[in-house]
Write an enzyme that holds these catalytic residues in place. Structure first.
Site, short mmCIF file in Angstrom:
data_model
loop_
_atom_site.label_atom_id
_atom_site.label_comp_id
_atom_site.label_asym_id
_atom_site.label_seq_id
_atom_site.Cartn_x
_atom_site.Cartn_y
_atom_site.Cartn_z
N ARG A 8 1.67 -15.49 9.53
CA ARG A 8 2.47 -14.32 9.94
C ARG A 8 2.86 -14.37 11.42
O ARG A 8 2.84 -13.35 12.11
CB ARG A 8 1.70 -13.02 9.65
CG ARG A 8 1.68 -12.62 8.19
CD ARG A 8 3.00 -11.95 7.80
NE ARG A 8 3.08 -11.73 6.37
CZ ARG A 8 2.81 -10.57 5.78
NH1 ARG A 8 2.46 -9.53 6.49
NH2 ARG A 8 2.91 -10.45 4.49
N ARG B 64 6.56 -8.15 12.47
CA ARG B 64 6.73 -6.89 13.18
C ARG B 64 6.02 -6.76 14.52
O ARG B 64 6.32 -5.86 15.29
CB ARG B 64 6.34 -5.72 12.27
CG ARG B 64 7.41 -5.43 11.24
CD ARG B 64 6.89 -4.46 10.21
NE ARG B 64 5.75 -5.07 9.54
CZ ARG B 64 5.10 -4.51 8.53
NH1 ARG B 64 5.45 -3.34 8.09
NH2 ARG B 64 4.09 -5.14 7.97
N ASP C 23 9.30 -14.83 1.66
CA ASP C 23 8.14 -14.09 1.14
C ASP C 23 7.71 -14.68 -0.19
O ASP C 23 8.55 -15.22 -0.92
CB ASP C 23 8.47 -12.60 0.98
CG ASP C 23 7.20 -11.78 0.86
OD1 ASP C 23 6.64 -11.41 1.91
OD2 ASP C 23 6.74 -11.54 -0.27
N ARG D 219 15.49 -7.25 12.74
CA ARG D 219 15.22 -6.64 11.43
C ARG D 219 16.01 -5.33 11.27
O ARG D 219 16.55 -5.05 10.20
CB ARG D 219 13.72 -6.40 11.32
CG ARG D 219 13.25 -5.55 10.19
CD ARG D 219 13.07 -6.37 8.93
NE ARG D 219 12.28 -5.63 7.97
CZ ARG D 219 12.72 -4.61 7.26
NH1 ARG D 219 13.97 -4.22 7.39
NH2 ARG D 219 11.94 -4.00 6.41
N TYR E 162 0.78 -9.33 -8.15
CA TYR E 162 1.86 -8.40 -7.76
C TYR E 162 2.78 -8.11 -8.94
O TYR E 162 3.25 -6.99 -9.12
CB TYR E 162 2.67 -8.99 -6.59
CG TYR E 162 1.94 -8.94 -5.27
CD1 TYR E 162 2.01 -7.82 -4.45
CD2 TYR E 162 1.16 -10.00 -4.84
CE1 TYR E 162 1.34 -7.77 -3.25
CE2 TYR E 162 0.47 -9.96 -3.63
CZ TYR E 162 0.57 -8.84 -2.84
OH TYR E 162 -0.11 -8.78 -1.66
O1 CP3 Z 1 5.44 -15.86 9.61
C1 CP3 Z 1 5.10 -16.14 8.44
O2 CP3 Z 1 3.91 -16.27 8.10
C2 CP3 Z 1 6.19 -16.45 7.42
C3 CP3 Z 1 6.65 -15.39 6.61
C4 CP3 Z 1 5.78 -14.74 5.53
C5 CP3 Z 1 5.96 -13.39 5.16
N1 CP3 Z 1 5.16 -13.13 4.08
C6 CP3 Z 1 6.88 -12.44 5.81
C7 CP3 Z 1 6.74 -10.98 5.59
C8 CP3 Z 1 4.79 -15.28 4.70
C9 CP3 Z 1 4.18 -16.66 4.70
C10 CP3 Z 1 4.42 -14.24 3.77
C11 CP3 Z 1 3.45 -14.44 2.68
C12 CP3 Z 1 3.01 -13.30 1.88
N2 CP3 Z 1 3.74 -12.21 1.47
C13 CP3 Z 1 1.72 -13.19 1.29
C14 CP3 Z 1 0.61 -14.22 1.39
C15 CP3 Z 1 -0.10 -14.22 2.67
C16 CP3 Z 1 -0.77 -12.94 3.09
O3 CP3 Z 1 -0.33 -12.38 4.10
O4 CP3 Z 1 -1.69 -12.52 2.41
C17 CP3 Z 1 1.69 -11.98 0.58
C18 CP3 Z 1 0.51 -11.43 -0.19
C19 CP3 Z 1 2.99 -11.37 0.69
C20 CP3 Z 1 3.46 -10.13 0.03
C21 CP3 Z 1 3.94 -9.12 1.00
N3 CP3 Z 1 5.08 -9.25 1.75
C22 CP3 Z 1 3.34 -7.87 1.31
C23 CP3 Z 1 2.05 -7.35 0.71
C24 CP3 Z 1 4.17 -7.27 2.26
C25 CP3 Z 1 4.01 -5.88 2.84
C26 CP3 Z 1 2.93 -5.82 3.85
C27 CP3 Z 1 3.51 -5.96 5.24
O5 CP3 Z 1 2.90 -6.66 6.06
O6 CP3 Z 1 4.55 -5.35 5.47
C28 CP3 Z 1 5.23 -8.15 2.57
C29 CP3 Z 1 6.34 -7.95 3.51
C30 CP3 Z 1 6.51 -8.97 4.59
N4 CP3 Z 1 6.49 -10.34 4.40
C31 CP3 Z 1 6.81 -8.71 5.96
C32 CP3 Z 1 6.96 -9.97 6.59
C33 CP3 Z 1 7.31 -10.24 8.02
C34 CP3 Z 1 7.02 -7.34 6.58
C35 CP3 Z 1 8.37 -6.85 6.18
C36 CP3 Z 1 9.05 -5.98 7.20
O7 CP3 Z 1 9.67 -6.52 8.14
O8 CP3 Z 1 9.01 -4.76 7.03
#
Ligand code: CP3
Length: 344
Positions: free
Chosen positions: A25, A29, A75, A38, A151
């Protein structure tokens, strides 16, 4: 002579006094430049499917912190989206999907052409690769079938893992059928990312924790074995990293897989145990508790130093034990990178 990234050289067995660094990550944000972009992009999905913007977001943390690797901005839920399961990211609530009800849905997924829908992602990979210098690696990724399936079945982040386990016992054809389709689609998806320019791929099994052993083997280890072996066979030489979160000593099962080159360790794993049991077999990556980066300072540096000292004599990649949270101050990330570069 071609120069290879520090990240890639670790997989060739090279040991660095200061290991390569990237963070789970690392884009997101907690970065003001991400929030700004964003806000202009519209929805999170729009951002993921816009190659110019997604590539820019991928590069933001690499530029700001001079990291050794970029991770594709996308994602794990893009696969369910491409399979035709309705997906939305709801502000302050996270992802929402139409919950999966029947075996018929799973059968329908078999014939879906996910690569067509996901074409913009491959364009993001190609654009990003072209923008990176040779000393930086680009990591592609996907969710592991079990984590993605949680999910898809729960319609979002699962509230009660017991409900899904019960479903596995009551409707094994449904759950194993789903995992099977996801494994096949994930192989195609990762190979397409590699062909577009990804130097390595990582599979996130965030929800592998808490499963009884035969279940963990069936829904997580076996599918990841199949995926990693297929990638090795089709695209030899491209490192495959597995991140089975919260599996404790079962991490050895993943490290032993023929197609596994690296294992990401989570913050709950004893790093001494990981050094002894994984460090000689695979490249170990990560471990540091991301929440330590929120206050930063000495406690963060002391914790980082534990990993640097324990893994100083084996190929190791510095990373977190899970992703940064939005509260993370970017200055502390910069200080962490500086500390690792100075003390490794
Ligand atoms: O920088 C990185 O690591 C690359 C991008 C990346 C994202 N999601 C961007 C993202 C990666 C590798 C993921 C993987 C991901 N997504 C996982 C596995 C790893 C982990 O963190 O456990 C999972 C379970 C998800 C599913 C997911 N996506 C959730 C549960 C959420 C909401 C929670 C949150 O943090 O907002 C997301 C959204 C998400 N994926 C965001 C980002 C930057 C936030 C979205 C926003 O900008 O509002």
């Amino acid at each position: 002579m071609t120069t290879s990234s520090k990240f890639k050289r670790v997989f060739e067995g090279e040991v660095f006094s200061s290991p390569p660094i990237w963070f789970m990550r690392q884009a997101g944000r907690y970065l003001p430049e991400y929030r700004e972009l964003r806000a202009k992009a519209g929805s999170f999905l729009d951002l993921c499917f816009d190659p110019a913007l997604a590539s820019e977001v991928t590069l933001q943390p690499v530029r700001r912190f001079d990291l050794d690797a970029a991770i594709l901005f996308a994602d794990i839920l893009l696969i369910p989206h491409a399979l035709g399961q309705n997906l939305a990211f709801v502000e302050n609530e996270g992802p929402k999907l139409d919950p999966l009800i029947t075996l018929e849905d799973v059968k329908r997924f078999r014939d879906q052409d996910v690569l067509g829908t996901l074409a913009p992602v491959f364009e993001t990979v190609a654009k990003t690769k072209a923008a990176l210098s040779d000393d930086k690696a680009l990591i592609g990724f996907a969710g592991a079938p079990w984590t993605v399936a949680t999910y898809m079945m729960a319609g979002g982040p699962m509230k009660d893992p017991g409900v899904l386990r019960q479903r596995l016992y009551e409707e094994p054809d449904f759950v194993t059928g789903l995992i099977d389709v996801l494994a096949d689609k994930t192989i195609d998806y990762l190979i397409a990312q590699i062909d577009a320019g990804a130097d390595a791929v990582q599979l996130f099994d965030t929800w592998a924790s808490g499963l009884p052993w035969p279940v963990l083997d069936a829904v997580s280890v076996r599918p990841l074995d199949r995926i990693s072996r297929a990638i090795k066979k089709e695209r030899p030489g491209v490192p495959v990293i597995l991140f089975p979160k919260g599996v404790g000593e079962k991490a050895t099962e993943y490290a032993l897989l023929q197609g596994c080159d690296g294992v990401g360790i989570d913050y709950a794993m004893d790093p001494g145990w990981a050094r002894g049991n994984l460090g000689e077999r695979v490249v170990v990556q990560g471990g540091l508790d991301p929440l330590l980066v929120i206050p930063g300072g000495k406690p963060m540096e002391e914790a980082a130093d534990v990993y640097l000292k324990l893994f100083h004599d084996v190929p190791y990649i510095f990373n977190l034990g899970h992703g940064f949270t939005p509260q993370t101050p970017p200055e502390n990330v910069a200080r962490l990178v500086e500390f690792v570069r100075r003390n490794g």
